[in-house]
Design a protein around this motif. Structure first.
Motif, PDB file in Angstrom:
ATOM      1  N   CYS A 167     -19.788  33.518  97.879  1.00 12.13           N
ATOM      2  CA  CYS A 167     -18.484  33.801  97.251  1.00 12.13           C
ATOM      3  C   CYS A 167     -17.155  33.437  98.337  1.00 12.13           C
ATOM      4  O   CYS A 167     -17.652  33.119  99.535  1.00 12.13           O
ATOM      5  CB  CYS A 167     -18.187  35.372  97.288  1.00 12.13           C
ATOM      6  SG  CYS A 167     -16.630  36.073  96.902  1.00 12.13           S
ATOM      7  N   ASP A 188     -14.933  35.216  99.782  1.00 11.38           N
ATOM      8  CA  ASP A 188     -14.563  36.127 100.468  1.00 11.38           C
ATOM      9  C   ASP A 188     -14.477  35.550 101.959  1.00 11.38           C
ATOM     10  O   ASP A 188     -15.461  34.860 102.374  1.00 11.38           O
ATOM     11  CB  ASP A 188     -15.526  37.258 100.298  1.00 11.38           C
ATOM     12  CG  ASP A 188     -15.199  38.451 100.997  1.00 11.38           C
ATOM     13  OD1 ASP A 188     -14.942  38.648 102.430  1.00 11.38           O
ATOM     14  OD2 ASP A 188     -15.111  39.532 100.359  1.00 11.38           O
ATOM     15  N   GLY A 220     -16.555  35.411  93.737  1.00 13.39           N
ATOM     16  CA  GLY A 220     -17.581  35.903  92.566  1.00 13.39           C
ATOM     17  C   GLY A 220     -18.765  34.901  92.536  1.00 13.39           C
ATOM     18  O   GLY A 220     -19.788  35.105  91.732  1.00 13.39           O
ATOM     19  N   HIS A 260     -22.569  39.329  97.706  1.00 15.60           N
ATOM     20  CA  HIS A 260     -22.336  39.922  98.712  1.00 15.60           C
ATOM     21  C   HIS A 260     -21.921  41.507  98.209  1.00 15.60           C
ATOM     22  O   HIS A 260     -21.232  41.583  97.169  1.00 15.60           O
ATOM     23  CB  HIS A 260     -21.536  39.647  99.492  1.00 15.60           C
ATOM     24  CG  HIS A 260     -19.866  39.481  99.286  1.00 15.60           C
ATOM     25  ND1 HIS A 260     -19.015  40.329  99.615  1.00 15.60           N
ATOM     26  CD2 HIS A 260     -19.437  38.749  98.345  1.00 15.60           C
ATOM     27  CE1 HIS A 260     -18.057  39.965  99.081  1.00 15.60           C
ATOM     28  NE2 HIS A 260     -18.097  38.868  98.272  1.00 15.60           N
ATOM     29  N   CYS A 278     -17.905  42.911  96.826  1.00 17.16           N
ATOM     30  CA  CYS A 278     -17.131  41.736  96.295  1.00 17.16           C
ATOM     31  C   CYS A 278     -16.239  42.102  95.380  1.00 17.16           C
ATOM     32  O   CYS A 278     -16.057  43.017  94.314  1.00 17.16           O
ATOM     33  CB  CYS A 278     -18.324  40.990  95.444  1.00 17.16           C
ATOM     34  SG  CYS A 278     -17.571  39.403  94.915  1.00 17.16           S
ATOM     35  N   LEU A 279     -14.809  41.565  95.622  1.00 14.14           N
ATOM     36  CA  LEU A 279     -13.504  41.994  95.159  1.00 14.14           C
ATOM     37  C   LEU A 279     -13.667  41.560  93.677  1.00 14.14           C
ATOM     38  O   LEU A 279     -13.090  42.358  92.737  1.00 14.14           O
ATOM     39  CB  LEU A 279     -12.530  41.448  95.851  1.00 14.14           C
ATOM     40  CG  LEU A 279     -11.152  41.500  95.403  1.00 14.14           C
ATOM     41  CD1 LEU A 279     -10.709  43.024  95.851  1.00 14.14           C
ATOM     42  CD2 LEU A 279     -10.084  40.693  96.037  1.00 14.14           C
TER      43      LEU A 279
HETATM   44 ZN   LIG Z   1     -17.044  38.277  96.679  1.00  9.93          ZN
END
Ligand SMILES: [Zn+2]
Length: 204
Positions: free
Chosen positions: A52, A54, A77, A105, A108-109
């Motif tokens: 991701c 992130d 994602g 993870h 995850c947003l």
């Molecule tokens: Zn994520």
């Protein structure tokens, strides 16, 4: 599918690096000007990782690996994006990496927004891909839907890559590359691998 012996060796090294990382004892990598010059002239990554975007999910840090060891694609994602597939083609065809890892993870947003019913935002088809993983997770009626969605999203990306990347599929069939799904547990620093969802022919 099981990992080849070479892929298992690389995975063991990564997980050992992850142990150093989460115990607060990473190796200190430093690079002299000569080192940087040597690294600039060649690379021989041992793993390709789709992770991701992130800001807290950096594969080199999480696995305590030096420059030149991980070929990576990072996208929100950890979906099977076109750029992730391009990265894989290079990793497999040019560098013959023994191990491909898809790493999701916790927290995850990209997944959290869909679980919260947020239908807006950018992402286009990739967003639908994550949504499909959320539906897969809901169908399993898990105790922890968020975590299940994270894991299903990883499995789905493994399947999409095995289906869509000719280079990866060929090397899976030849037994020169293995693919594994994993989850980075952000709260503890632990990376754990998932049960494989592909058979020995790379099918799902
Ligand atoms: Zn994520």
């Amino acid at each position: 599918m099981t990992l080849t012996a070479q892929a298992q060796e690389v995975l063991d090294d990564l997980l050992e690096g992850n142990r150093r990382f989460r115990e607060g004892q990473p190796q200190t990598y430093s690079y002299s000007p000569q080192d940087l010059l040597a690294i600039s002239r060649n690379q021989a990554p041992r793993a390709a990782i789709i992770a991701c975007a992130d800001s807290r999910v950096s594969p080199e840090l999480i696995f305590d690996q030096p420059l030149g060891s991980i070929f990576a694609s990072r996208v929100p994602g950890n979906v099977a994006s076109d750029s992730a597939k391009w990265m894989l083609d290079i990793a497999v065809n040019e560098f013959h990496v023994p191990l491909v890892m898809v790493m999701g993870h916790t927290g995850c947003l990209a997944i959290g927004q869909l679980l919260d019913g947020d239908k807006g935002g950018a992402g286009g088809l990739h967003r639908f891909s994550v949504l499909s993983a959320v539906y897969r997770a809901k169908a399993r009626r898990p105790d922890d839907l968020y975590l299940e969605a994270v894991e299903q999203n990883v499995q789905q990306t493994v399947e999409h890559l095995a289906r869509d990347s000719y280079a990866l599929r060929g090397s899976l069939l030849e037994g020169t590359t293995s693919i594994v799904g994993a989850v980075y547990e952000m709260e503890t620093g632990l990376v754990y691998t998932l049960e494989p969802s592909l058979d020995v022919y790379g099918r799902f």
